[in-house]
Design a protein around this motif. Structure first.
Motif, PDB file in Angstrom:
ATOM      1  N   TYR A   1      11.332  70.150 -14.525  1.00 37.35           N
ATOM      2  CA  TYR A   1      11.200  70.511 -15.945  1.00 37.35           C
ATOM      3  C   TYR A   1      12.317  69.897 -16.786  1.00 37.35           C
ATOM      4  O   TYR A   1      12.163  69.754 -17.998  1.00 37.35           O
ATOM      5  N   ALA A   2      13.413  69.535 -16.136  1.00 39.58           N
ATOM      6  CA  ALA A   2      14.495  68.850 -16.854  1.00 39.58           C
ATOM      7  C   ALA A   2      14.289  67.342 -16.903  1.00 39.58           C
ATOM      8  O   ALA A   2      14.983  66.649 -17.643  1.00 39.58           O
ATOM      9  N   HIS A   3      13.352  66.827 -16.119  1.00 36.23           N
ATOM     10  CA  HIS A   3      13.236  65.387 -15.911  1.00 36.23           C
ATOM     11  C   HIS A   3      12.260  64.698 -16.854  1.00 36.23           C
ATOM     12  O   HIS A   3      12.059  63.496 -16.758  1.00 36.23           O
ATOM     13  N   ILE A   4      11.640  65.448 -17.752  1.00 35.14           N
ATOM     14  CA  ILE A   4      10.570  64.912 -18.588  1.00 35.14           C
ATOM     15  C   ILE A   4      10.978  64.987 -20.054  1.00 35.14           C
ATOM     16  O   ILE A   4      11.199  66.084 -20.583  1.00 35.14           O
ATOM     17  N   PRO A   5      11.107  63.854 -20.755  1.00 40.35           N
ATOM     18  CA  PRO A   5      11.514  63.911 -22.161  1.00 40.35           C
ATOM     19  C   PRO A   5      10.473  64.549 -23.073  1.00 40.35           C
ATOM     20  O   PRO A   5      10.824  65.177 -24.067  1.00 40.35           O
ATOM     21  N   ASP A   6       9.184  64.420 -22.726  1.00 40.33           N
ATOM     22  CA  ASP A   6       8.131  65.030 -23.531  1.00 40.33           C
ATOM     23  C   ASP A   6       7.893  66.449 -23.016  1.00 40.33           C
ATOM     24  O   ASP A   6       6.946  66.719 -22.267  1.00 40.33           O
ATOM     25  N   VAL A   7       8.762  67.359 -23.419  1.00 35.97           N
ATOM     26  CA  VAL A   7       8.724  68.725 -22.897  1.00 35.97           C
ATOM     27  C   VAL A   7       7.391  69.394 -23.197  1.00 35.97           C
ATOM     28  O   VAL A   7       6.768  70.014 -22.321  1.00 35.97           O
ATOM     29  N   ILE A   8       6.934  69.279 -24.420  1.00 37.43           N
ATOM     30  CA  ILE A   8       5.706  69.964 -24.823  1.00 37.43           C
ATOM     31  C   ILE A   8       4.497  69.350 -24.120  1.00 37.43           C
ATOM     32  O   ILE A   8       3.620  70.076 -23.623  1.00 37.43           O
ATOM     33  N   GLY A   9       4.439  68.019 -24.041  1.00 32.52           N
ATOM     34  CA  GLY A   9       3.315  67.370 -23.366  1.00 32.52           C
ATOM     35  C   GLY A   9       3.236  67.758 -21.898  1.00 32.52           C
ATOM     36  O   GLY A   9       2.147  68.022 -21.360  1.00 32.52           O
ATOM     37  N   PHE A  10       4.396  67.814 -21.234  1.00 33.03           N
ATOM     38  CA  PHE A  10       4.429  68.202 -19.827  1.00 33.03           C
ATOM     39  C   PHE A  10       3.972  69.651 -19.657  1.00 33.03           C
ATOM     40  O   PHE A  10       3.204  69.972 -18.745  1.00 33.03           O
ATOM     41  N   THR A  11       4.429  70.526 -20.546  1.00 33.98           N
ATOM     42  CA  THR A  11       4.044  71.935 -20.462  1.00 33.98           C
ATOM     43  C   THR A  11       2.539  72.092 -20.678  1.00 33.98           C
ATOM     44  O   THR A  11       1.882  72.912 -20.010  1.00 33.98           O
TER      45      THR A  11
ATOM     46  N   HIS B   1      21.012  60.716 -16.204  1.00 35.28           N
ATOM     47  CA  HIS B   1      19.971  60.218 -17.106  1.00 35.28           C
ATOM     48  C   HIS B   1      18.574  60.716 -16.781  1.00 35.28           C
ATOM     49  O   HIS B   1      17.715  60.737 -17.665  1.00 35.28           O
ATOM     50  N   GLU B   2      18.318  61.100 -15.535  1.00 38.59           N
ATOM     51  CA  GLU B   2      16.978  61.590 -15.244  1.00 38.59           C
ATOM     52  C   GLU B   2      16.821  63.065 -15.596  1.00 38.59           C
ATOM     53  O   GLU B   2      15.722  63.602 -15.539  1.00 38.59           O
ATOM     54  N   HIS B   3      17.928  63.731 -15.942  1.00 44.65           N
ATOM     55  CA  HIS B   3      17.871  65.088 -16.495  1.00 44.65           C
ATOM     56  C   HIS B   3      17.983  64.971 -18.017  1.00 44.65           C
ATOM     57  O   HIS B   3      19.059  64.770 -18.548  1.00 44.65           O
TER      58      HIS B   3
END
Length: 411
Positions: free
Chosen positions: A171-181, A215-217
């Motif tokens: 959940y920390a690794h994805i810049p598009d937080v809303i899209g991932f959720t 950087h991946e977080h």
């Protein structure tokens, strides 16, 4: 970075600036040692509107995860953690032969293999081709893809809705937080459950765990900011557990909004702890940078003094967090001639930026160093046991975080 990726606010304040480093998992093959390495700023900021801590999205997930150097199964304690979780989740949710479990970022099947063993239908969704192949070889069905709302809908259409969706350390690794959720919501049944494990910003701040900033977080969660992120994808937080993993993690239990009900007392208890620690006001972050600087000074002082006394210091582990620490401290082979790792993928390669050789673990017993600097400090209990043999020649273990600690080990 001008806007918060969660709420869009421009009210971003600096927490700590670690300079510029290469991506932490970009281990170098020997033939690349004469080539330049790109380095990217590593500057943690916090949004004073929604309190999401974040770094700029300078590297895409595709660059990091299409082929990945981290295999979860090389940590025996992490595999056991996954086994216990599967056992507890099966009891909590009544998972059986008619159930369906999906894990997002399933890595090499370290968790889902326990689901397979229980006879429960499951599927991993894993973007890294190499670790996904390892999962399939281990008998874990795995779909190679990054999760998005579209991917979630496609998996659901083909396999049906999931009774449980697991998303551990992603959940920390994805810049598009809303899209991932929204992708998680697409996967889960309307009356199903989502379980997310992610490092807790509270312990990161309190325990000086700055090496987990890399950087991946892309972001670092409190329960307060996680509630807002989940809501953006149609999920409601209903329970939370505080875990010791990775130095202190959250296990977030969420459900689709329409099935959620009232959150547990534990949610309000952790929110109160975060507020008491000052994490919903800027004062909770202002001293962190000074404590980070002290970790760096203490570690460098130890390494320099050991070198001047003719003592040998080698490393154990080549985790992503270790590369943040090595680069921030400017540690190179003159102070740490090599590190070792259990993952054969890393053998013969070099740490990014600092270019320290990575060797098999057997090298420690052959060389009998005076000190072993443990870079995956979050596995302290496991590694104190694994490295007990250094006592045979009077060697000692060194843990750099939360503060420099030199440990005598005994069999």
């Amino acid at each position: 970075m001008t806007r918060c990726r969660l709420c869009g606010s421009t009210a971003l304040e600096s927490v700590v600036d670690l300079g510029a480093t290469p991506p932490c998992e970009s281990f170098l093959a020997a033939e690349r040692l004469d080539e330049p390495e790109p380095a990217y700023p590593l500057h943690l900021r916090v949004c004073t509107d929604c309190w999401l801590a974040q770094i700029p999205p300078l590297i895409t997930p595709e660059e990091t995860f299409s082929e990945y150097a981290y295999f979860s199964s090389y940590s025996s304690s992490w595999v056991e953690h996954a086994r216990v979780f599967v056992e507890d989740a099966a009891a909590r949710l009544g998972l059986g032969e008619d159930s369906f479990v999906v894990e997002v970022a399933s890595n090499d099947g370290y968790l889902l293999r326990h689901v397979v063993d229980r006879g429960v239908r499951c599927l991993g969704v894993e973007p890294s081709v190499n670790v996904g192949a390892a999962a399939r070889e281990a008998g874990v069905p795995t779909h190679t893809a990054f999760l998005s709302p579209e991917t979630g809908a496609e998996v659901r259409a083909e396999h049906g809705p999931a009774d449980l969706v697991v998303a551990n350390n992603v959940y920390a690794h994805i810049p598009d937080v809303i899209g991932f959720t929204k992708g998680l919501r697409a996967l889960v049944a309307d009356d199903g459950w989502v379980s997310i494990e992610v490092q807790h910003l509270l312990t990161l701040i309190e325990e000086n765990q700055y090496d987990t900033i890399y950087h991946e977080h892309f972001q670092y969660y409190t329960v307060a900011s996680a509630i807002r992120a989940l809501a953006g994808g149609g999920l409601t937080l209903v329970d939370v557990e505080l875990l010791p993993t990775h130095g202190g993690s959250l296990r977030l239990w969420a459900r689709p909004d329409e099935a959620a009900g009232e959150p547990s007392r534990r949610v309000s208890d952790v929110l109160a702890r975060e507020k008491a620690a000052g994490l919903q006001e800027l004062s909770g972050y202002t001293e962190f940078s000074a404590r980070v600087a002290k970790v760096r000074r203490d570690l460098l002082r130890f390494l320099v003094e050991a070198a001047e006394e003719g003592k040998t210091v080698v490393g154990y582990g080549a985790p992503g967090k270790g590369n943040t620490l090595l680069n921030h401290c400017g540690i190179r082979p003159d102070l740490l001639p090599y590190t070792v790792d259990r993952n054969p993928y890393k053998h013969g390669r070099y740490t990014p930026g600092t270019r320290i050789p990575i060797l098999p673990p057997e090298r420690i017993a052959a060389d009998r160093p005076d000190y072993v600097l443990v870079l995956p400090w979050n596995l302290r209990a496991e590694l104190v046991e694994q490295l007990a043999y250094v006592h045979e020649w009077g060697g000692r273990l060194v843990f750099p975080i939360p503060e420099l600690s030199i440990v005598e080990v005994e069999r």
